[in-house]
Design a protein around this motif. Structure first.
Motif, short mmCIF file in Angstrom:
data_model
loop_
_atom_site.label_atom_id
_atom_site.label_comp_id
_atom_site.label_asym_id
_atom_site.label_seq_id
_atom_site.Cartn_x
_atom_site.Cartn_y
_atom_site.Cartn_z
N ASN A 21 0.64 -1.24 0.18
CA ASN A 21 0.02 0.02 -0.17
C ASN A 21 0.60 1.28 -0.08
O ASN A 21 0.46 2.12 0.63
CB ASN A 21 -0.88 0.11 1.22
N LYS A 23 2.31 4.60 -1.58
CA LYS A 23 1.78 5.76 -2.18
C LYS A 23 2.67 6.41 -3.16
O LYS A 23 4.04 6.04 -3.10
CB LYS A 23 1.28 6.84 -1.32
N GLU A 92 -7.21 -7.19 -9.74
CA GLU A 92 -7.23 -5.75 -9.21
C GLU A 92 -5.68 -5.22 -9.16
O GLU A 92 -5.47 -4.21 -9.66
CB GLU A 92 -7.80 -5.78 -7.85
N ASN A 93 -4.64 -6.11 -8.53
CA ASN A 93 -3.49 -5.61 -8.51
C ASN A 93 -2.70 -5.50 -9.98
O ASN A 93 -1.84 -4.41 -10.12
CB ASN A 93 -2.56 -6.64 -7.48
N LYS A 96 -4.18 -1.98 -11.18
CA LYS A 96 -3.68 -0.91 -10.39
C LYS A 96 -2.12 -0.70 -11.02
O LYS A 96 -1.90 0.28 -11.30
CB LYS A 96 -3.58 -1.31 -9.02
N VAL A 125 -4.63 5.31 -8.37
CA VAL A 125 -3.40 4.44 -7.65
C VAL A 125 -3.67 4.78 -6.23
O VAL A 125 -3.99 3.74 -5.64
CB VAL A 125 -2.17 4.78 -8.27
N ASN A 126 -3.55 6.14 -5.74
CA ASN A 126 -3.42 6.33 -4.40
C ASN A 126 -4.56 6.26 -3.60
O ASN A 126 -4.61 6.03 -2.53
CB ASN A 126 -2.85 7.77 -4.21
N ARG A 127 -5.82 6.39 -4.45
CA ARG A 127 -7.22 6.27 -3.73
C ARG A 127 -7.68 4.82 -4.02
O ARG A 127 -8.87 4.57 -3.54
CB ARG A 127 -7.92 7.22 -4.22
N ASP A 128 -6.88 3.95 -4.27
CA ASP A 128 -7.32 2.55 -4.69
C ASP A 128 -8.47 2.21 -5.41
O ASP A 128 -9.58 1.66 -5.34
CB ASP A 128 -7.34 1.66 -3.55
N ILE A 130 -9.58 1.15 -8.90
CA ILE A 130 -9.20 0.30 -9.67
C ILE A 130 -10.19 0.00 -10.84
O ILE A 130 -10.94 -0.63 -10.76
CB ILE A 130 -8.79 -1.19 -9.11
N TYR A 163 -14.12 -0.65 -6.25
CA TYR A 163 -13.69 0.51 -5.23
C TYR A 163 -14.27 0.06 -3.84
O TYR A 163 -15.53 -0.45 -3.87
CB TYR A 163 -14.35 1.73 -5.58
N LYS A 164 -13.57 0.13 -2.74
CA LYS A 164 -14.04 -0.42 -1.30
C LYS A 164 -14.61 -1.72 -1.45
O LYS A 164 -15.63 -1.92 -0.77
CB LYS A 164 -14.75 0.45 -0.96
#
Length: 503
Positions: A21, A23, A92-93, A96, A125-128, A130, A163-164
């Motif tokens: 994680n 940034k 997801e990774n 990203k 990227v920083n707020r995930d 994707i 997202y989330k």
């Protein structure tokens, strides 16, 4: 915080970003170069110059001049029309990583994009947030057009995102985060999609997993050596120095270190003169896999910092050159090489599993069964390993030797690098399960031999493995054991386990 320059991104930094994680932010100097490149594009548009992708159509439409008032429409139509990927989304990774790699390439300052667009990419990227990017549909030249178009859709508020923990429309995620979508200006759509970031992102995640798996495979193989009272002489340093491959020398050294105080290994002539190749040739085979992985790492770190779109802008816009840096052949070759190397890691592992369970090849209980005959023990686990190894062989067929023409034969040779990277990733997942099966069998074998006689380092790994899979004292649904062991191998922090082992 990782500072992106377009020049210096490493696989270690990618690992920190994707799995820890971390940034990211863009360097100020790189953003200045981006702004200068953007000013060159704006001059081209204002002066009405004919430049591919800025004032013309794309592909076979490169000779169609686009009026100045339709520049925005040209970019929007490009993204919408090219977003036609199909199939399951990239992990997801991987998606990203794709966003980050595209931003890093644009930061080189050759693409003519506004700094604002790069800032939006890094915000994702920083707020995930994707992008949902389908895996199928890229030929690997002109870059990864279809996958990257789905990435670009998110920027303009028309795509889907993870997202989330949920899949949703990008606008919904943007509203929750207070982000506004981007209206693409001249060249920006083309700059976002004309690159190799899908195959490279898939390759980066695959490589990081393959590297860890290669490390784990040596610990598992060491435990198998103990389970079979393997001959340690074959790992003597002088044998491997005589061959000359450093990766082979290093592999043998690690095996010696893992087994340095084992009471379960033997000397040549003590029980037998020579072991089978799957034991005796571990440094040669695993070392060759490391050679291939070293090659893959080198190519990925070049491509991660490469300008791969078209056209490229040089000398403050005095030179705008249409080239072919979007062609994925270097990564296609690297991914095919990784496929073969990891498939062989599974191949030799399955042969070691066979030696652990076959009563004709050892003095252990048949199939490591607690009650041979009444209970089958690990018999069918070897079937599963064999099936996965065979599947790997079909996936290992090189994608890079294939090509098919597109865009009315304007784009008449392509790399298929994205297919190669996707198949490499699947081989890695299969191989992890093959090694999980060997681990389960090796743990059972050393229990018959006496855990107290194990080397201190392999014993610690054995204890970790027993957290995932209990002793086989009766038949059960072994599918669950294989999945748990494979998941344990995937999430295990190799740096931590190796640090523990060195104590």
């Amino acid at each position: 915080m990782i500072i992106l320059t377009g020049e210096s991104l490493t696989l270690k930094q990618m690992n920190d970003l994707l799995f820890h994680n971390q940034k990211v932010k863009a360097s100020e100097k790189s953003m200045e170069a981006v702004q200068k490149s953007r000013e060159a594009v704006e001059r081209i548009v204002s002066e009405g110059k004919v430049v591919y992708g800025i004032t013309t159509g794309f592909g076979k439409f490169s000779d169609v001049l686009i009026p100045k008032e339709h520049v925005q429409d040209l970019q929007l139509n490009l993204i919408r029309s090219h977003a036609c990927g199909v199939g399951e989304p990239f992990p997801e990774n991987v998606a990203k990583a794709m966003v980050l790699l595209r931003a890093n390439a644009l930061l080189k300052g050759f693409s003519g994009i506004r700094p604002l667009v790069i800032e939006k990419l890094l915000e994702l990227v920083n707020r995930d947030i994707i992008p949902v990017i389908p895996q199928q549909g890229s030929l690997g030249a002109s870059g990864d057009l279809a996958p990257l178009s789905h990435l670009a859709l998110v920027l303009i508020g028309e795509g889907e995102v993870f997202y989330k923990g949920q899949k949703m429309d990008s606008l919904e995620a943007f509203q929750q985060e207070g982000i506004l979508p981007v209206i693409l200006e001249a060249k920006e759509g083309l700059a976002l999609i004309n690159g190799t970031q899908a195959m490279t992102a898939m390759g980066v995640v695959g490589y990081l997993e393959a590297e860890q798996l290669a490390q784990e495979s040596e610990l598992i193989a060491s435990m198998t050596i103990e389970g079979l009272n393997g001959i340690i002489d074959a790992f003597a340093e002088e044998v491997h120095v005589a061959r000359g491959y450093q990766q082979q020398v290093d592999t043998a050294a690690r095996i010696r270190r893992y087994l340095s105080d084992s009471l379960l290994t033997t000397q040549q002539g003590e029980l037998r003169v020579q072991d089978a190749y799957s034991l005796r040739c571990i440094p040669q085979v695993h070392g060759a896999t490391w050679q291939a992985l070293d090659y893959v790492k080198e190519k990925l770190e070049i491509e991660m910092n490469a300008a791969t779109d078209n056209p490229l802008i040089f000398e403050d816009g005095e030179k705008v050159i249409s080239g072919g840096n979007f062609h994925g052949q270097p990564i296609a070759f690297a991914m095919d090489f990784m496929k073969i190397a990891v498939a062989e890691m599974a191949n030799i592992s399955e042969r070691r599993t066979e030696r652990l369970i076959n009563p004709q090849l050892n003095d252990l209980p048949p199939f490591l069964s607690p009650e041979p005959g009444l209970q089958s023990g690990a018999m069918i686990m070897q079937y599963v390993a064999a099936a996965l190894v065979s599947e790997n062989k079909t996936l290992a067929h090189p994608a890079s030797v294939d090509s098919i023409p597109s865009s009315a034969n304007q784009e008449d040779h392509v790399s298929m690098g994205t297919i190669a990277s996707r198949h490499a990733y699947q081989i890695i997942q299969n191989t992890r399960k093959v090694l999980a099966i060997e681990l389960i069998c090796a743990m059972q074998a050393v229990e018959y031999r006496g855990v107290e006689k194990m080397a201190s380092q392999t014993k610690k790994f054995y204890e970790k493995g027993r957290e995932w899979v209990p002793t086989i004292n009766k038949d059960r649904i072994f599918s669950k054991d294989i999945e748990k062991a494979a998941e344990g191998l995937k999430v295990m922090e190799m740096s931590q386990i190796l640090q523990t082992l060195s104590m």
